[in-house]
Scaffold this active site. Structure first.
Site, PDB file in Angstrom:
ATOM      1  N   GLU A  68      13.052 -19.496 -36.961  1.00  0.00           N
ATOM      2  CA  GLU A  68      12.642 -18.319 -37.728  1.00  0.00           C
ATOM      3  C   GLU A  68      13.591 -17.157 -37.480  1.00  0.00           C
ATOM      4  O   GLU A  68      13.995 -16.434 -38.409  1.00  0.00           O
ATOM      5  CB  GLU A  68      11.219 -17.890 -37.321  1.00  0.00           C
ATOM      6  N   CYS A 121       8.203 -16.083 -32.173  1.00  0.00           N
ATOM      7  CA  CYS A 121       8.647 -16.034 -33.563  1.00  0.00           C
ATOM      8  C   CYS A 121       7.598 -15.386 -34.461  1.00  0.00           C
ATOM      9  O   CYS A 121       7.943 -14.767 -35.464  1.00  0.00           O
ATOM     10  CB  CYS A 121       8.934 -17.433 -34.074  1.00  0.00           C
ATOM     11  N   ARG A 140      23.491 -43.746 -28.798  1.00  0.00           N
ATOM     12  CA  ARG A 140      23.621 -43.611 -27.345  1.00  0.00           C
ATOM     13  C   ARG A 140      23.988 -42.173 -26.952  1.00  0.00           C
ATOM     14  O   ARG A 140      23.596 -41.701 -25.895  1.00  0.00           O
ATOM     15  CB  ARG A 140      24.701 -44.550 -26.814  1.00  0.00           C
ATOM     16  N   LEU A 185      26.970 -49.247 -21.056  1.00  0.00           N
ATOM     17  CA  LEU A 185      25.806 -48.501 -21.524  1.00  0.00           C
ATOM     18  C   LEU A 185      26.070 -46.998 -21.613  1.00  0.00           C
ATOM     19  O   LEU A 185      25.223 -46.192 -21.257  1.00  0.00           O
ATOM     20  CB  LEU A 185      24.579 -48.779 -20.637  1.00  0.00           C
TER      21      LEU A 185
END
Ligand code: AOF
Ligand code: ZN
Length: 369
Positions: A58, A92, A192, A212
């Site tokens: 916002e 906000c 990943r 990985l």
């Protein structure tokens, strides 16, 4: 058949949702949120939560206006209820009130306990016209990982596997590299690069000696979490050799070798020794620990036994299934999910199709539970 025409509210909310998505990988553990400001049927301001700790959507949208006076009487479309708490930034709801916004359209309530309806109430109390529920399903899909973590204390779990047209992940003799093409594999590295942890079992570590990690690096560095019920990775595995640069967490069952655990610690891996009970429910234990460490999105790369244990405790939220343009055949060639499987069709794990993408001759099917 009755057709619903898209209303202006839906059209503008859809634009706000599109903005929200731009924060993916940058804002977690916060939710992705987007906001557009509309006056006389035209979008005059847009913003989104772009970075953890940074401006909320916002405030970004108000800041994008040519003049702050333009906000007066305008309508703000926000994908998540405006906050009413002092977090890393001021509320906000106050920013919208101070800007003299005339109407606020909200897709869904914020489940975060410090907000949860309070932002909407605050706006209404100050005389702003508030509509809630526009494109609620679409907006909820974007923040599903945030909502799961807030409600359950567990991260969102994305299982990823690649299989052939005939549902095999390896040939009958065990060869598996590669099933999909290069552009599919690029998409895997993008995933990943935006998750907080990548989980794999020891079977996969022994068979593939995987890194990985994301290549090239993404917006965050995922912790590599290995499920080591009985055995531990060797000191010269790629995972352990890179443990000082990229975190490696070894979830070690009580029967694993104590001397080996110490050596792995010295090599830079983080060993989490589990007791019998924790080891029996390794999936939940692992997910809890990862969430406690700030994880919102966790990716599971397999193997088959690991997918099966995650599914049996209902902890796969999303599956990214890459289908490569090949077939292997062979009764002995395995499929992606191991374990015992379900006995009856009525017990099948059910998914809903969420997204389809094409990568050259491969497709990626994204399903959600
Ligand atoms: C909004 N607009 O764009 C976002 C909201 O401590 P902070 O500042 O990082 O606040 C995080 C919390 O604020 C988060 O848990 C969620 O409840 C809400 N996120 N709210 O009004 C936004 N990102
Ligand atoms: Zn806010």
């Amino acid at each position: 058949m009755l057709r619903h025409s898209t209303t202006d509210d839906q059209r503008f909310m859809s634009a706000a949702i599109e903005r929200a998505r731009l924060g993916e990988g940058h804002v977690e553990p916060n939710p992705m949120v987007g906001c557009v400001i509309v006056r006389d049927g035209k979008i005059i301001g847009k913003g989104y939560h772009a970075k953890f700790g940074g401006d909320h959507a916002e405030v970004a949208a108000l800041g994008s206006l040519e003049s702050t006076d333009n906000a007066r009487g305008a309508t703000a479309y926000v994908t998540l209820e405006p906050c009413c708490h002092f977090g890393k930034t001021p509320p906000c709801a106050d920013a919208l009130i101070d800007a003299e916004i005339g109407r606020v359209v909200v897709a869904i309530e914020d489940p975060f306990e410090k907000v949860s309806g309070g932002g909407i109430a605050k706006l209404r109390d100050s005389g702003i016209d508030v509509t809630v529920g526009v494109l609620a399903n679409e907006a909820a899909a974007v923040v599903a990982p945030f909502v799961k973590r807030v409600r359950t204390g567990l991260p969102w779990v994305i299982a990823k596997w690649a299989m052939t047209l005939d549902g095999r992940i390896a040939t009958a003799t065990g060869e598996s590299q590669w099933i999909t093409g290069e552009s599919s594999r690029r998409a895997v590295h993008e995933l990943r690069g935006r998750v907080d942890a990548i989980v794999a079992g020891m079977g996969t570590v022994v068979a593939d000696d995987p890194m990985l990690n994301a290549r090239p690096p993404g917006t965050r560095v995922a912790t590599r979490a290995i499920l080591c019920r009985r055995r531990l990775p060797s000191l010269d595995s790629k995972l352990v050799r890179t443990a000082s640069q990229i975190p490696v967490w070894l979830f070690a069952g009580p029967q694993t070798n104590a001397a080996q655990r110490r050596d792995l610690e010295s090599a830079g891996a983080h060993v989490i020794l589990l007791d019998d009970r924790e080891s029996d429910d390794m999936v939940t234990t692992t997910l809890k620990r990862l969430a406690e460490n700030g994880a919102t999105n966790v990716m599971v790369e397999g193997g088959g036994e690991v997918f099966s244990s995650f599914l049996s405790v209902g902890q796969i939220d999303e599956a990214h299934v890459f289908v490569g343009a090949k077939a292997f055949g062979g009764t002995a060639a395995p499929g992606p999910i191991g374990g015992q499987g379900v006995e009856r069709l009525s017990q099948a794990w059910a998914f809903k199709l969420h997204q389809i993408d094409r990568f050259d001759d491969d497709v990626r099917l994204i399903y959600r539970r």
